[in-house]
Enzyme design. Structure first.
Site, PDB file in Angstrom:
ATOM      1  N   TYR A  51       0.755  -1.138  -0.033  1.00 29.56           N
ATOM      2  CA  TYR A  51       0.023   0.093   0.032  1.00 29.56           C
ATOM      3  C   TYR A  51       0.864   1.239   0.107  1.00 29.56           C
ATOM      4  CZ  TYR A  51      -3.745  -3.311   1.788  1.00 29.56           C
ATOM      5  OH  TYR A  51      -4.549  -4.274   2.139  1.00 29.56           O
ATOM      6  N   HIS A 114       0.982 -11.680   1.658  1.00 33.25           N
ATOM      7  CA  HIS A 114      -0.172 -10.650   0.939  1.00 33.25           C
ATOM      8  C   HIS A 114      -0.756 -11.967  -0.213  1.00 33.25           C
ATOM      9  CE1 HIS A 114      -1.370  -6.427  -0.013  1.00 33.25           C
ATOM     10  NE2 HIS A 114      -2.315  -7.140  -0.312  1.00 33.25           N
TER      11      HIS A 114
END
Ligand code: A2P
Length: 294
Positions: A51, A114
């Site tokens: 992010y 992730h």
């Protein structure tokens, strides 16, 4: 009945049921969002190296703790391993040291892989197990793993994942993955629980929301919570953050749960298929090339 606002993971760690997601939040807005959420009762914060806003989350946690008088131990912080750091034990561990530094903390409460990066996730898991053992993560888990990935992981793992974070909302249910996790004591966590904001004018949900004097967002979150999910809606607005937390004082009936379930299209977000990791090493390399800046 006083419903608990937290759950226990399979290693005994307590995790809040509602948290703040910060995917797609810029560095400028993220630190303010995190501090504001903390002031409005949030204790769970979910970020990722990919992010690009871990440093802002760290700054927001620090300023939030100053404003509220809370301690680090009152909070539950999640981050995720970047795909480009997977597959090499030393590189992954070094990356995590950098992530902790950016987050201004010695440990995260939950560290997740992730994506199930093809051919790399079992080796990555070995590093996560050692990170857990060394106390840099109080719990470890995965994101976006399906039954095949989970079965393979469990065949190689010394420690069972505590969490699987998947895309889940009235449009996408992933029933096989959900059943597998529920059968194996792996806590489910929903990302994009509001369908990335695309599901907020759905008439079926609007009618149910009106009947309960609640918003569509609240009904969607409630629908997920009643199926045992932890939810991490993202919002930049304090008012919406409060709304998204105010979901423990009503219950959807079995008929309402079913009516919402019928909205299923088993459809991932538009971008998801581009980054389908399983068996698609080219896709991974492409993605890593694009995001190597982090
Ligand atoms: P904003 O950040 O402007 O509040 P998801 O968590 O499923 O990815 O959805 C996030 C999106 O939903 C964001 O665009 C966010 O906008 C919006 N959102 C979050 N909470 C609410 C709410 N209670 N009511 C309306 N929109 C919301």
């Amino acid at each position: 009945m006083d419903e608990s606002k937290s759950i226990k993971l399979n290693n005994g760690l307590t995790m809040p049921k509602v948290g703040l997601g910060v995917w797609k939040s810029s560095n400028e807005e993220t630190s303010n969002m995190v501090a504001t959420a903390m002031e409005n009762g949030y204790r769970l914060f979910d970020t990722a190296k990919q992010y690009g806003n871990e440093a802002a989350v760290g700054a927001g946690l620090t300023s939030g703790m100053q404003k509220t008088g809370l301690n680090r131990s009152d909070l539950f912080l999640t981050t995720k391993i970047f795909n480009g750091d997977q597959g090499n034990y030393d590189k992954l561990r070094e990356a995590v040291n950098g992530q902790l530094k950016r987050l201004q903390t010695d440990y995260v409460d939950l560290l997740l892989l992730h994506w199930p990066v093809f051919d790399k996730y079992t080796e990555s898991w070995r590093a996560l197990e050692d990170i857990y053992h060394d106390g840099q993560a109080k719990a470890i888990g995965v994101c976006n793993f399906n039954v095949e990935h989970l079965t393979n992981l469990l065949d190689h793992a010394r420690i069972k994942p505590m969490v699987n974070q998947i895309e889940f909302n009235p449009r996408i249910h992933q029933p096989d993955t959900v059943a597998f996790c529920q059968g194996n004591a792996i806590q489910l966590e929903a990302w994009s629980p509001l369908g990335n904001g695309q599901l907020l004018s759905e008439p079926v949900i609007k009618k149910i929301a009106d009947d309960h004097d609640k918003s569509v967002a609240q009904v969607e979150l409630r629908w997920e919570l009643q199926q045992g999910f932890v939810v991490i809606p993202k919002s930049t607005h304090a008012e919406r953050m409060r709304e998204n937390m105010d979901v423990f004082n009503f219950t959807l009936t079995p008929d309402e749960m079913e009516a919402i379930a019928e909205l299923d299209q088993e459809k991932h977000s538009i971008w998801y298929d581009k980054f389908k990791w399983s068996g698609n090493p080219d896709g991974v390399d492409d993605y890593i090339a694009k995001t190597n800046a982090f």
